[in-house]
Write an enzyme that holds these catalytic residues in place. Structure first.
Site, short mmCIF file in Angstrom:
data_model
loop_
_atom_site.label_atom_id
_atom_site.label_comp_id
_atom_site.label_asym_id
_atom_site.label_seq_id
_atom_site.Cartn_x
_atom_site.Cartn_y
_atom_site.Cartn_z
CG HIS A 133 -1.81 1.08 1.20
ND1 HIS A 133 -3.01 0.74 1.99
CD2 HIS A 133 -1.96 2.12 0.75
CE1 HIS A 133 -3.92 1.75 2.01
NE2 HIS A 133 -3.27 2.84 1.24
CG HIS B 190 -0.91 6.76 -1.87
ND1 HIS B 190 -2.11 6.53 -2.67
CD2 HIS B 190 -1.34 6.15 -0.68
CE1 HIS B 190 -3.02 6.02 -1.65
NE2 HIS B 190 -2.58 5.74 -0.70
NE ARG C 197 0.57 11.50 -3.13
CZ ARG C 197 -0.54 10.94 -2.25
NH1 ARG C 197 -1.64 10.48 -2.93
NH2 ARG C 197 -0.66 11.30 -0.97
CG ASN D 297 -5.23 7.86 -4.81
OD1 ASN D 297 -4.18 7.00 -4.76
ND2 ASN D 297 -5.17 8.45 -3.75
CG HIS E 9 -5.62 2.35 5.71
ND1 HIS E 9 -6.84 2.22 6.03
CD2 HIS E 9 -5.23 3.20 4.56
CE1 HIS E 9 -7.53 2.88 4.84
NE2 HIS E 9 -6.60 3.51 4.10
CG ASP F 219 -2.02 5.19 3.58
OD1 ASP F 219 -1.97 5.09 2.38
OD2 ASP F 219 -2.79 5.33 4.21
#
Length: 360
Positions: A23, A25, A27, A57, A167, A240
């Site tokens: 998990h 990010h 970007r 995302n 999470h 995360d």
């Protein structure tokens, strides 16, 4: 690819499978000013990670074959294994399902609408059924954590599909997952180091650098998270890793974005709060940070089995150091751990038989 460690003095060090983060990010595409695949991979290597999985995302959202393939292509140039996670719904809007089969064929290793939880029960039910047929795992981001965890494990029980809860942060959520597992539901779960090392009291000192979703909780919740890790209710530790620019985090608290970075502190926090407190052994920590995440995703990483890639982390479990975010490899500095003394230091990270990080 094999790797010969005979040239490394490993006295007092632990040699383990490279860490696997289910998990993160990174970007890219769309928000490269926060982080990109290259900088995120360098930060991961510095933290002992040889495999990471990027949430969808981005902009555009990773809800189509082209975006998934583009992430994979860019990841070929970095030193570690970077796997994309595809969106469950188009645009992460929670309305129309993406084509799970096409996303899987393009290279997505799981599905999630992380950051935009699916609130419609029927959409989530259809998603679980479709994911099971496609042989894919849905990773659920539960914004209203406790009721959504209850809903998701209930839907997993009804459909017979797998579900992974991201999470986990509250005592009630841990108990829901524990009961679901006991009933035979195919549920797995992860938590993050900040949920077993910090309470909501830290927000008073750290401000927006301690703002995340789900938020930090009470000491009772922290204790429950640790218990869940110890008894197997929680299967994995993830970061995360959520980079944001200093300008974004400097906004008034209510306006600042959620998220903290975690790749370069994760192992040390876990060792400090779980190993050096006698809660878990080194082997149990490696299971949570390498073996189990790989098994959850069904990828051939996270173990030292013959035939697997030479992905290794070599670390000193006892070395003390002070977190200095200005020295991080990540583009961002949004961490509540800046200035904290931790115990456990990565010395080498080897990915696919090549040294991708060596402590300076």
């Amino acid at each position: 690819m094999m790797f010969d460690i005979s040239g490394i003095d490993t006295t007092g060090l632990i040699i383990a499978p490279g860490l696997v983060d289910i998990h993160v990010h990174f970007r890219e595409p769309g928000f490269e000013y926060k982080e990109d695949i290259q900088s995120g991979s360098v930060a991961a290597a510095a933290g002992g990670f040889t495999t990471v999985c990027c949430m969808p995302n981005t902009s555009p959202v990773a809800d189509n074959e082209d975006t998934i393939k583009s992430i994979i292509e860019k990841a070929k140039a970095v030193g570690i294994n970077v796997y994309p996670i595809g969106a469950v719904t188009i645009g992460q809007k929670g309305e129309k399902l993406t084509d799970f089969g096409k996303l899987k064929k393009a290279g997505a290793v799981a599905l999630s609408d992380d950051g935009m939880p699916i609130t419609d029960d029927e959409i989530m039910r259809k998603a679980l059924i479709a994911a099971e047929k496609a042989g894919m795992l849905i990773i659920s981001h539960c914004e209203e954590e406790e009721p959504m965890v209850e809903r998701d494990v209930k839907l997993a029980a009804e459909t017979g599909a797998r579900i992974h809860i991201a999470h986990v942060s509250t005592a009630a959520a841990v108990e829901s997952i524990r009961k679901a597992k006991a009933a035979g539901v195919k549920v797995t779960a992860e938590t993050c180091p900040h949920y077993f090392s910090l309470t909501d009291e830290v927000v008073k000192q750290k401000g927006a650098n301690a703002k995340m979703s789900p938020p930090l909780r009470t000491q009772n919740d922290v204790d429950a998270i640790i218990e869940g890790l110890c008894d197997g209710t929680i299967d994995a530790i993830a970061t995360d890793h959520a980079p944001h620019s200093p300008e974004e985090k400097a906004l008034p608290f209510t306006d600042a974005p959620n998220g903290i970075i975690g790749l370069e502190t994760s192992l040390a926090l876990t060792l400090t709060y779980l190993y050096h407190t006698g809660k878990l052994t080194i082997e149990e920590i490696i299971n949570l940070m390498s073996v189990n995440p790989a098994k959850i995703l069904g990828i051939k990483n996270g173990s030292l089995e013959v035939g697997n890639a030479a992905d290794l982390v070599i670390f000193d479990p006892n070395e003390e150091w002070t977190v200095d975010s200005t020295k991080f490899k990540s583009k961002s500095r949004n961490t509540p751990f800046d200035g904290m003394k931790l115990k456990g230091k990565v010395k080498y990270t080897i990915s696919n038989g090549k040294v991708v990080y060596k402590e300076a």
